[in-house]
Design a protein around this motif. Structure first.
Motif, PDB file in Angstrom:
ATOM      1  N   HIS A 107     -32.093  -4.598  28.781  1.00 17.18           N
ATOM      2  CA  HIS A 107     -31.923  -3.282  28.168  1.00 17.18           C
ATOM      3  C   HIS A 107     -31.849  -2.273  29.304  1.00 17.18           C
ATOM      4  N   PRO A 108     -30.991  -1.255  29.199  1.00 17.83           N
ATOM      5  CA  PRO A 108     -30.872  -0.281  30.286  1.00 17.83           C
ATOM      6  C   PRO A 108     -32.213   0.355  30.641  1.00 17.83           C
ATOM      7  N   ARG A 109     -32.526   0.376  31.915  1.00 17.49           N
ATOM      8  CA  ARG A 109     -33.804   0.931  32.365  1.00 17.49           C
ATOM      9  C   ARG A 109     -34.002   2.361  31.900  1.00 17.49           C
ATOM     10  N   LYS A 110     -32.918   3.140  31.903  1.00 17.97           N
ATOM     11  CA  LYS A 110     -33.039   4.546  31.504  1.00 17.97           C
ATOM     12  C   LYS A 110     -33.401   4.704  30.031  1.00 17.97           C
ATOM     13  N   HIS A 111     -33.258   3.639  29.259  1.00 17.21           N
ATOM     14  CA  HIS A 111     -33.579   3.692  27.839  1.00 17.21           C
ATOM     15  C   HIS A 111     -34.887   2.961  27.505  1.00 17.21           C
ATOM     16  N   ILE A 112     -35.694   2.669  28.516  1.00 13.18           N
ATOM     17  CA  ILE A 112     -36.980   1.992  28.297  1.00 13.18           C
ATOM     18  C   ILE A 112     -38.132   2.956  28.535  1.00 13.18           C
ATOM     19  N   ARG A 113     -39.083   2.964  27.612  1.00 11.17           N
ATOM     20  CA  ARG A 113     -40.311   3.743  27.757  1.00 11.17           C
ATOM     21  C   ARG A 113     -41.475   2.763  27.617  1.00 11.17           C
ATOM     22  N   GLU A 172     -40.734  12.852  29.019  1.00 13.45           N
ATOM     23  CA  GLU A 172     -39.306  13.127  29.092  1.00 13.45           C
ATOM     24  C   GLU A 172     -38.991  14.221  30.125  1.00 13.45           C
ATOM     25  N   LYS A 173     -39.875  15.196  30.255  1.00 11.89           N
ATOM     26  CA  LYS A 173     -39.681  16.252  31.250  1.00 11.89           C
ATOM     27  C   LYS A 173     -39.710  15.665  32.651  1.00 11.89           C
ATOM     28  N   ALA A 174     -40.656  14.746  32.888  1.00  7.94           N
ATOM     29  CA  ALA A 174     -40.777  14.117  34.203  1.00  7.94           C
ATOM     30  C   ALA A 174     -39.538  13.282  34.539  1.00  7.94           C
ATOM     31  N   LEU A 175     -38.965  12.631  33.528  1.00  3.70           N
ATOM     32  CA  LEU A 175     -37.791  11.790  33.764  1.00  3.70           C
ATOM     33  C   LEU A 175     -36.578  12.588  34.229  1.00  3.70           C
ATOM     34  N   LYS A 176     -36.587  13.879  33.963  1.00 11.84           N
ATOM     35  CA  LYS A 176     -35.461  14.736  34.349  1.00 11.84           C
ATOM     36  C   LYS A 176     -35.582  15.248  35.779  1.00 11.84           C
ATOM     37  N   THR A 177     -36.675  14.906  36.448  1.00 13.80           N
ATOM     38  CA  THR A 177     -36.896  15.341  37.822  1.00 13.80           C
ATOM     39  C   THR A 177     -36.529  14.212  38.786  1.00 13.80           C
ATOM     40  N   PRO A 178     -36.313  14.533  40.079  1.00 11.82           N
ATOM     41  CA  PRO A 178     -35.897  13.512  41.061  1.00 11.82           C
ATOM     42  C   PRO A 178     -36.842  12.324  41.176  1.00 11.82           C
ATOM     43  N   HIS A 179     -38.147  12.568  41.058  1.00 11.44           N
ATOM     44  CA  HIS A 179     -39.121  11.483  41.235  1.00 11.44           C
ATOM     45  C   HIS A 179     -39.527  10.816  39.923  1.00 11.44           C
ATOM     46  N   GLY A 180     -39.027  11.288  38.820  1.00  8.91           N
ATOM     47  CA  GLY A 180     -39.330  10.672  37.537  1.00  8.91           C
ATOM     48  C   GLY A 180     -40.811  10.645  37.226  1.00  8.91           C
ATOM     49  N   ILE A 181     -41.233   9.639  36.466  1.00  9.65           N
ATOM     50  CA  ILE A 181     -42.643   9.580  36.059  1.00  9.65           C
ATOM     51  C   ILE A 181     -43.567   9.138  37.195  1.00  9.65           C
ATOM     52  N   LYS A 182     -43.012   8.664  38.307  1.00  7.05           N
ATOM     53  CA  LYS A 182     -43.847   8.217  39.422  1.00  7.05           C
ATOM     54  C   LYS A 182     -44.689   9.357  39.988  1.00  7.05           C
ATOM     55  N   GLN A 183     -44.241  10.601  39.786  1.00 10.45           N
ATOM     56  CA  GLN A 183     -44.966  11.755  40.309  1.00 10.45           C
ATOM     57  C   GLN A 183     -46.222  12.070  39.502  1.00 10.45           C
ATOM     58  N   LEU A 184     -46.310  11.526  38.291  1.00  9.69           N
ATOM     59  CA  LEU A 184     -47.453  11.826  37.428  1.00  9.69           C
ATOM     60  C   LEU A 184     -48.701  11.096  37.913  1.00  9.69           C
ATOM     61  N   PRO A 185     -49.873  11.731  37.781  1.00 10.90           N
ATOM     62  CA  PRO A 185     -51.115  11.108  38.251  1.00 10.90           C
ATOM     63  C   PRO A 185     -51.603  10.015  37.307  1.00 10.90           C
ATOM     64  N   THR A 186     -52.352   9.082  37.874  1.00 11.32           N
ATOM     65  CA  THR A 186     -52.963   8.049  37.040  1.00 11.32           C
ATOM     66  C   THR A 186     -54.172   8.642  36.326  1.00 11.32           C
ATOM     67  N   ALA A 187     -54.707   7.867  35.398  1.00  9.02           N
ATOM     68  CA  ALA A 187     -55.787   8.366  34.552  1.00  9.02           C
ATOM     69  C   ALA A 187     -57.023   8.775  35.339  1.00  9.02           C
ATOM     70  N   ASN A 188     -57.290   8.110  36.470  1.00 12.89           N
ATOM     71  CA  ASN A 188     -58.490   8.442  37.225  1.00 12.89           C
ATOM     72  C   ASN A 188     -58.231   9.475  38.326  1.00 12.89           C
ATOM     73  N   ARG A 189     -57.058  10.139  38.245  1.00  8.31           N
ATOM     74  CA  ARG A 189     -56.787  11.292  39.094  1.00  8.31           C
ATOM     75  C   ARG A 189     -56.180  12.381  38.218  1.00  8.31           C
ATOM     76  N   PRO A 190     -56.953  12.893  37.263  1.00  5.96           N
ATOM     77  CA  PRO A 190     -56.404  13.832  36.285  1.00  5.96           C
ATOM     78  C   PRO A 190     -56.043  15.187  36.874  1.00  5.96           C
ATOM     79  N   VAL A 191     -55.014  15.797  36.303  1.00  9.02           N
ATOM     80  CA  VAL A 191     -54.644  17.156  36.663  1.00  9.02           C
ATOM     81  C   VAL A 191     -55.507  18.112  35.852  1.00  9.02           C
ATOM     82  N   LYS A 192     -56.037  19.145  36.492  1.00 13.12           N
ATOM     83  CA  LYS A 192     -56.876  20.103  35.780  1.00 13.12           C
ATOM     84  C   LYS A 192     -56.002  21.037  34.960  1.00 13.12           C
ATOM     85  N   LYS A 193     -56.061  20.877  33.678  1.00 14.70           N
ATOM     86  CA  LYS A 193     -55.305  21.745  32.792  1.00 14.70           C
ATOM     87  C   LYS A 193     -55.972  21.749  31.421  1.00 14.70           C
TER      88      LYS A 193
END
Length: 212
Positions: A107-113, A172-193
């Motif tokens: 299945h196309p990678r771009k269509h996998i979540r 989906e917002k992250a996927l539209k950026t150059p680094h995709g979802i890889k830029q998002l933090p893991t659960a044990n490094r949460p972003v303060k928000k």
């Protein structure tokens, strides 16, 4: 509640159950595949006939028994039906690569979540990102209890779907950026928000009547 939408939606979720073949039942063989639509309603749910003798039904976890596989369609029939459903659609799942592997499909990678590969659902250990179990994620993120004993591929597909839907905006917002979802933090490094409101509890009981 699941609602009454039984259409083949642009986003679908899939999960598979396997039995063991070969010496000691070590090799995985597809035994059941379930696909649900964006409302969680079942689009496809089929057992799969085996080409080799089953040496371990793994019933305690797979829920598969010899009776389930009697008269089931062969793998080629299932492949064709699944391919038609997935064509051109976004596929959600937990460990999608393994499910596609036992189906012998791509299945196309771009269509996998894949909820097993989404960083906020993962944890870091020894510098590597590792997936969390679907059962744990469903409990922590959704307040759902799944895999209490034997697994249900319908329940698991729905759980993966609801996890994706809860985080779809950020994902989906992250996927539209150059680094995709890889830029998002893991659960044990949460972003303060600001804390996101908890997801509403859904009925994921594997009840055939729920889809009528």
């Amino acid at each position: 509640a699941l609602g009454h939408n039984k259409a083949v939606t642009p986003i679908v979720a899939m999960d598979c159950e396997m039995v063991g073949v070969g010496p000691g039942g070590e090799r995985d063989s597809l035994a059941r595949v379930s696909i649900v639509n964006a409302s969680g309603n079942v689009l496809y749910d089929s057992y799969v006939a085996q080409r080799e003798p089953v040496t371990d039904y793994r019933t305690w976890v797979s829920g598969i028994t010899p009776a389930n596989l009697l008269g089931a369609p062969d793998i080629s029939t299932v492949q064709k039906q699944v391919t038609e459903l997935l064509q051109g659609r976004v596929l959600v799942g937990h460990g999608v690569k393994k499910d596609l592997s036992v189906l012998m499909l791509s299945h196309p990678r771009k269509h996998i979540r894949d909820t097993a590969k989404y960083p906020p659902f993962m944890f870091s250990k020894a510098g590597k990102r590792r997936p969390r179990a679907l059962k744990l994620l469903a409990q922590q993120e959704l307040g759902l209890s799944i895999q209490e004993g034997q697994h249900s591929s319908v329940d698991d597909a729905r759980a993966a779907l609801y996890l994706y839907q809860k985080h779809a905006g950020v994902w989906e917002k992250a996927l539209k950026t150059p680094h995709g979802i890889k830029q998002l933090p893991t659960a044990n490094r949460p972003v303060k928000k600001k804390r996101v409101e908890s997801y509403s509890l859904r009925d994921v009981k594997d009840d055939p009547l729920a889809d009528l």
